[in-house]
Scaffold this motif. Structure first.
Motif, PDB file in Angstrom:
ATOM      1  N   GLU A 139      53.451  77.635 -39.218  1.00 48.59           N
ATOM      2  CA  GLU A 139      52.426  76.613 -39.017  1.00 48.59           C
ATOM      3  C   GLU A 139      52.199  76.340 -37.523  1.00 48.59           C
ATOM      4  OE1 GLU A 139      53.929  76.493 -43.003  1.00 48.59           O
ATOM      5  OE2 GLU A 139      54.985  76.307 -41.086  1.00 48.59           O
ATOM      6  N   LEU A 140      53.303  76.293 -36.772  1.00 49.27           N
ATOM      7  CA  LEU A 140      53.194  76.070 -35.332  1.00 49.27           C
ATOM      8  C   LEU A 140      52.508  77.250 -34.660  1.00 49.27           C
ATOM      9  CD1 LEU A 140      53.820  74.339 -32.850  1.00 49.27           C
ATOM     10  CD2 LEU A 140      56.064  75.424 -32.736  1.00 49.27           C
ATOM     11  N   ASP A 141      52.825  78.454 -35.106  1.00 48.13           N
ATOM     12  CA  ASP A 141      52.198  79.646 -34.538  1.00 48.13           C
ATOM     13  C   ASP A 141      50.691  79.628 -34.797  1.00 48.13           C
ATOM     14  OD1 ASP A 141      52.810  82.166 -33.122  1.00 48.13           O
ATOM     15  OD2 ASP A 141      51.928  83.107 -34.893  1.00 48.13           O
ATOM     16  N   GLN A 142      50.296  79.147 -35.968  1.00 42.07           N
ATOM     17  CA  GLN A 142      48.868  79.061 -36.289  1.00 42.07           C
ATOM     18  C   GLN A 142      48.164  78.017 -35.420  1.00 42.07           C
ATOM     19  OE1 GLN A 142      48.852  78.331 -40.515  1.00 42.07           O
ATOM     20  NE2 GLN A 142      49.070  80.500 -41.034  1.00 42.07           N
ATOM     21  N   LEU A 143      48.833  76.878 -35.196  1.00 42.03           N
ATOM     22  CA  LEU A 143      48.252  75.864 -34.315  1.00 42.03           C
ATOM     23  C   LEU A 143      48.050  76.416 -32.907  1.00 42.03           C
ATOM     24  CD1 LEU A 143      50.190  72.588 -35.289  1.00 42.03           C
ATOM     25  CD2 LEU A 143      47.756  73.061 -35.631  1.00 42.03           C
ATOM     26  N   ARG A 144      49.031  77.184 -32.452  1.00 42.38           N
ATOM     27  CA  ARG A 144      48.915  77.782 -31.124  1.00 42.38           C
ATOM     28  C   ARG A 144      47.794  78.819 -31.093  1.00 42.38           C
ATOM     29  NH1 ARG A 144      55.275  78.560 -29.227  1.00 42.38           N
ATOM     30  NH2 ARG A 144      55.714  76.326 -28.970  1.00 42.38           N
ATOM     31  N   SER A 145      47.624  79.552 -32.173  1.00 44.38           N
ATOM     32  CA  SER A 145      46.559  80.563 -32.206  1.00 44.38           C
ATOM     33  C   SER A 145      45.182  79.905 -32.170  1.00 44.38           C
ATOM     34  CB  SER A 145      46.700  81.449 -33.456  1.00 44.38           C
ATOM     35  OG  SER A 145      46.354  80.748 -34.639  1.00 44.38           O
ATOM     36  N   ILE A 146      45.047  78.724 -32.785  1.00 44.26           N
ATOM     37  CA  ILE A 146      43.773  77.994 -32.721  1.00 44.26           C
ATOM     38  C   ILE A 146      43.464  77.604 -31.279  1.00 44.26           C
ATOM     39  CG2 ILE A 146      42.579  75.872 -33.396  1.00 44.26           C
ATOM     40  CD1 ILE A 146      44.094  75.973 -36.057  1.00 44.26           C
ATOM     41  N   ALA A 147      44.491  77.107 -30.576  1.00 44.69           N
ATOM     42  CA  ALA A 147      44.301  76.737 -29.172  1.00 44.69           C
ATOM     43  C   ALA A 147      43.896  77.948 -28.337  1.00 44.69           C
ATOM     44  CB  ALA A 147      45.580  76.116 -28.616  1.00 44.69           C
ATOM     45  N   ALA A 148      44.553  79.091 -28.586  1.00 41.55           N
ATOM     46  CA  ALA A 148      44.223  80.316 -27.845  1.00 41.55           C
ATOM     47  C   ALA A 148      42.809  80.788 -28.163  1.00 41.55           C
ATOM     48  CB  ALA A 148      45.234  81.411 -28.174  1.00 41.55           C
ATOM     49  N   ALA A 149      42.413  80.661 -29.432  1.00 42.93           N
ATOM     50  CA  ALA A 149      41.064  81.071 -29.839  1.00 42.93           C
ATOM     51  C   ALA A 149      40.003  80.164 -29.202  1.00 42.93           C
ATOM     52  CB  ALA A 149      40.944  81.045 -31.359  1.00 42.93           C
ATOM     53  N   SER A 165      57.278  68.752 -20.405  1.00 45.22           N
ATOM     54  CA  SER A 165      56.900  70.131 -20.687  1.00 45.22           C
ATOM     55  C   SER A 165      56.233  70.200 -22.055  1.00 45.22           C
ATOM     56  CB  SER A 165      58.123  71.056 -20.644  1.00 45.22           C
ATOM     57  OG  SER A 165      59.084  70.672 -21.610  1.00 45.22           O
ATOM     58  N   PHE A 166      55.345  71.183 -22.214  1.00 43.54           N
ATOM     59  CA  PHE A 166      54.618  71.361 -23.467  1.00 43.54           C
ATOM     60  C   PHE A 166      54.103  72.789 -23.522  1.00 43.54           C
ATOM     61  CE2 PHE A 166      51.979  69.415 -20.197  1.00 43.54           C
ATOM     62  CZ  PHE A 166      50.909  70.293 -20.104  1.00 43.54           C
ATOM     63  N   TRP A 167      53.637  73.201 -24.697  1.00 42.93           N
ATOM     64  CA  TRP A 167      53.032  74.527 -24.858  1.00 42.93           C
ATOM     65  C   TRP A 167      51.518  74.353 -24.788  1.00 42.93           C
ATOM     66  CZ3 TRP A 167      49.478  77.378 -27.337  1.00 42.93           C
ATOM     67  CH2 TRP A 167      49.627  78.775 -27.324  1.00 42.93           C
ATOM     68  N   ALA A 168      50.834  75.314 -24.182  1.00 44.16           N
ATOM     69  CA  ALA A 168      49.378  75.201 -24.062  1.00 44.16           C
ATOM     70  C   ALA A 168      48.726  76.563 -23.953  1.00 44.16           C
ATOM     71  CB  ALA A 168      49.007  74.349 -22.847  1.00 44.16           C
ATOM     72  N   ALA A 169      47.463  76.603 -24.344  1.00 42.44           N
ATOM     73  CA  ALA A 169      46.579  77.710 -23.986  1.00 42.44           C
ATOM     74  C   ALA A 169      45.706  77.191 -22.859  1.00 42.44           C
ATOM     75  CB  ALA A 169      45.730  78.133 -25.176  1.00 42.44           C
ATOM     76  N   GLY A 170      45.273  78.082 -21.973  1.00 45.48           N
ATOM     77  CA  GLY A 170      44.486  77.608 -20.844  1.00 45.48           C
ATOM     78  C   GLY A 170      43.565  78.669 -20.285  1.00 45.48           C
ATOM     79  N   ILE A 171      42.572  78.215 -19.541  1.00 42.27           N
ATOM     80  CA  ILE A 171      41.684  79.136 -18.836  1.00 42.27           C
ATOM     81  C   ILE A 171      41.532  78.668 -17.391  1.00 42.27           C
ATOM     82  CG2 ILE A 171      40.377  79.874 -20.860  1.00 42.27           C
ATOM     83  CD1 ILE A 171      38.136  77.989 -20.070  1.00 42.27           C
ATOM     84  N   PHE A 172      41.414  79.635 -16.488  1.00 45.62           N
ATOM     85  CA  PHE A 172      41.144  79.355 -15.092  1.00 45.62           C
ATOM     86  C   PHE A 172      39.776  79.932 -14.780  1.00 45.62           C
ATOM     87  CE2 PHE A 172      41.537  80.485 -10.495  1.00 45.62           C
ATOM     88  CZ  PHE A 172      41.657  79.190 -10.007  1.00 45.62           C
ATOM     89  N   ILE A 173      38.806  79.042 -14.482  1.00 39.55           N
ATOM     90  CA  ILE A 173      37.429  79.446 -14.203  1.00 39.55           C
ATOM     91  C   ILE A 173      37.191  79.354 -12.702  1.00 39.55           C
ATOM     92  CG2 ILE A 173      34.997  78.979 -14.651  1.00 39.55           C
ATOM     93  CD1 ILE A 173      35.806  77.567 -17.215  1.00 39.55           C
ATOM     94  N   ASP A 174      36.843  80.463 -12.087  1.00 41.47           N
ATOM     95  CA  ASP A 174      36.584  80.485 -10.648  1.00 41.47           C
ATOM     96  C   ASP A 174      35.129  80.889 -10.419  1.00 41.47           C
ATOM     97  OD1 ASP A 174      36.938  80.347  -7.935  1.00 41.47           O
ATOM     98  OD2 ASP A 174      37.813  82.345  -7.755  1.00 41.47           O
ATOM     99  N   ILE A 175      34.374  80.016  -9.766  1.00 42.04           N
ATOM    100  CA  ILE A 175      32.960  80.274  -9.479  1.00 42.04           C
ATOM    101  C   ILE A 175      32.802  80.429  -7.973  1.00 42.04           C
ATOM    102  CG2 ILE A 175      30.594  79.481  -9.832  1.00 42.04           C
ATOM    103  CD1 ILE A 175      31.788  77.443 -11.848  1.00 42.04           C
ATOM    104  N   SER A 176      32.117  81.452  -7.538  1.00 43.21           N
ATOM    105  CA  SER A 176      31.877  81.648  -6.111  1.00 43.21           C
ATOM    106  C   SER A 176      30.377  81.697  -5.848  1.00 43.21           C
ATOM    107  CB  SER A 176      32.546  82.933  -5.621  1.00 43.21           C
ATOM    108  OG  SER A 176      32.088  84.053  -6.367  1.00 43.21           O
ATOM    109  N   GLY A 177      29.998  81.223  -4.669  1.00 43.81           N
ATOM    110  CA  GLY A 177      28.584  81.200  -4.288  1.00 43.81           C
ATOM    111  C   GLY A 177      28.150  79.866  -3.718  1.00 43.81           C
ATOM    112  N   PHE A 178      28.900  78.788  -4.037  1.00 40.92           N
ATOM    113  CA  PHE A 178      28.536  77.461  -3.544  1.00 40.92           C
ATOM    114  C   PHE A 178      28.750  77.343  -2.035  1.00 40.92           C
ATOM    115  CE2 PHE A 178      29.674  76.128  -8.028  1.00 40.92           C
ATOM    116  CZ  PHE A 178      28.361  75.933  -8.407  1.00 40.92           C
TER     117      PHE A 178
END
Length: 515
Positions: free
Chosen positions: A146-156, A61-74
């Motif tokens: 410091e950890l909160d700032q690292l997480r904010s960089i990932a989110a940004a 397990s780990f902490w992460a920021a993430g995005i889900f990109i869904d493209i339609s049309g193919f």
């Protein structure tokens, strides 16, 4: 010739053979690494716990920021192009143009993701799951500024990448049409190349040209943050699946589902994290509006800290040759023992059509074909409601064991029918297995009957499931980039139909299929 000379020559031949094998393995590993996420490579090289391909499931397990990109049309384009391929002399032209169009689009987005140091964990058809992993907080729950700032960089980084992905696709859609004639080398040439029409003429001798208007691709992007679990399941015939699940995954998928076309929607925790670190991040432009249950639609976003870091990263890698540029820049710096280890291990996570081509040293890019396939979408009802705290190691192990048992049962049914377990996806709505009959390198007939037998075998083995089965011509081939990040995809209207049949309300054991 003395025995001493004979011995020396024998040893020399052995060294030459060994050097040749090592060189072959190194080239193969460079290709294999492009088809798995960076986090998986790091876990394998760390060998903690000891990596045994025959062991039971593994999870972390780990902490992460993430995005889900869904493209339609193919899918609609694949269907339209298939209808044009009636002349045998033009056979293969449709697949060639679809491959180029799909790859030109995805490569542009992949370059954007790599610029922001994202890790593409999974391709899901024409969608992508991207994460920015951060060390998790200590087990005692203490979270430092410091950890909160690292997480904010990932989110940004995730948010900036999401907004830029929208802009890149808009740039392509703003053109009158999209071309599939060449393979551009840079993003600018990609975008300018997306301004022509798909031309299905096989050669200059043709008087008539079949022109297919390029589709207006639609994109939805969701941003999420939180704890996440990475789980390795399967192992039957040394075939493993790496899945991610947890709060981050659930929140980004919920956000994507809420958003409309060409919108970036972020979860409440993403907004809170960015807001409380606004000064540290030097957020110059963060404009949003609430859309549903504190989820926000991001209208404008600019983070100077992230932009500066991205430029520094680009400058560090600008001298890397194009054929070596990857999120994993260590491709040429791996120790010999690591190369051998990765060569044996990575292939367990990569679809057979890709490993077969790598073994034969064949070209991986632009290899798409239109092929009749039988596709099964399997919703595994015994794995529904897996929304749990990934920080609880005991619960995580129990969930992983439950998933493991189910995946092995599905693998057994698929392999018994000479099919491919193409993908296994888990989110807060449940788990879905995608099985495809007829993918290369297997050449077989009666794909439909084998698909139906696989579906029945899953049910007979005690797995409560809803299954949609379709047969038809689909596009299949490698997508993305064979030198940075790619995957093997199956695209077409029949894929979407299988998914809709699977989701049919009130489906019974006798009502799960369509031919």
């Amino acid at each position: 010739m003395t025995e001493r000379i004979r011995g020396a020559l024998k040893r020399a031949d052995k060294r030459v053979t060994q050097n040749g094998i090592q060189k072959m393995e190194r080239e193969a590993v460079k290709n294999l690494m492009s088809y798995v996420p960076v986090c998986l490579i790091d876990q394998i090289l760390a060998k903690e716990p000891h990596w045994d391909r025959n062991s039971q499931q593994k999870c972390e397990s780990f902490w992460a920021a993430g995005i889900f990109i869904d493209i339609s049309g193919f899918s609609s384009l694949a269907s339209d192009l298939n209808k044009t391929e009636t002349d045998k002399s033009k056979e293969g032209a449709a697949a060639e143009h679809l491959t180029a169009f799909l790859n030109n689009t995805l490569r542009t987005l992949i370059e954007c993701i790599l610029d922001y140091e994202g890790d593409i964990v999974k391709f899901a058809g024409d969608a992508m799951v991207v994460v920015w992993q951060v060390e998790k907080a200590p087990k005692n729950g203490t979270q430092t500024p410091e950890l909160d700032q690292l997480r904010s960089i990932a989110a940004a980084k995730a948010t900036a990448c999401a907004t830029n992905s929208i802009e890149l696709l808009r740039a392509g859609n703003s053109a009158t049409s999209i071309s599939a004639a060449t393979s551009p080398n840079t993003r600018n040439s990609m975008l300018s190349h997306l301004q022509q029409t798909i031309n299905l003429s096989p050669g200059p001798s043709d008087k008539k040209k079949t022109m297919i208007p390029a589709p207006m691709l639609q994109i939805h992007v969701g941003v999420g943050v939180g704890e996440m679990a990475g789980i390795h399941v399967g192992g039957l015939r040394q075939r493993w699946e790496y899945i991610v699940m947890g709060e981050c995954s659930n929140s980004m998928m919920r956000a994507e589902a809420i958003g409309k076309v060409n919108q970036v929607v972020a979860c409440p925790k993403t907004r809170q994290l960015l807001d409380r670190n606004k000064e540290f991040l030097n957020l110059q432009n963060f404009v949003y509006s609430e859309v549903e249950k504190e989820f926000i639609m991001i209208r404008k976003f600019r983070c100077d800290l992230v932009q500066n870091q991205m430029m520094e990263s680009v400058m560090r890698t600008k001298n890397i040759k194009a054929d070596n540029k990857s999120v994993y820049h260590r491709k040429n710096k791996l120790a010999t023992e690591d190369v051998t280890y990765l060569y044996k291990t990575l292939r367990s996570y990569i679809p057979a059509p890709i490993t077969a081509k790598i073994d034969e040293m064949e070209e991986l890019s632009d290899d798409g074909v239109l092929r009749e396939l039988c596709v099964l979408f399997v919703k595994l009802n015994n794995l529904s409601g897996l929304d749990f705290d990934t920080r609880n190691e005991e619960v995580l192990e129990q969930v992983a064991a439950k998933i493991q048992k189910t995946v092995v049962t599905v693998q057994e049914a698929a392999y018994h029918g000479r099919a491919t377990l193409r993908q296994f996806i888990v989110d807060d709505k449940g788990a879905i297995a995608i099985i495809v009959v007829g993918l290369p390198p297997v050449t077989a007939v009666k794909n439909s009957s084998r698909g139906l037998k696989i579906a029945l075998r899953i049910l007979e083995n005690g797995i409560p499931a809803q299954i949609g089965v379709t047969t038809g011509t689909c596009f299949c081939g490698t997508i993305g980039s064979s030198t940075s990040r790619g995957d093997f995809a199956v695209v077409g209207d029949h894929i979407n139909m299988a998914a809709r049949l699977m989701a049919k309300e009130g489906a019974t054991r006798k009502d799960f299929l369509r031919q």
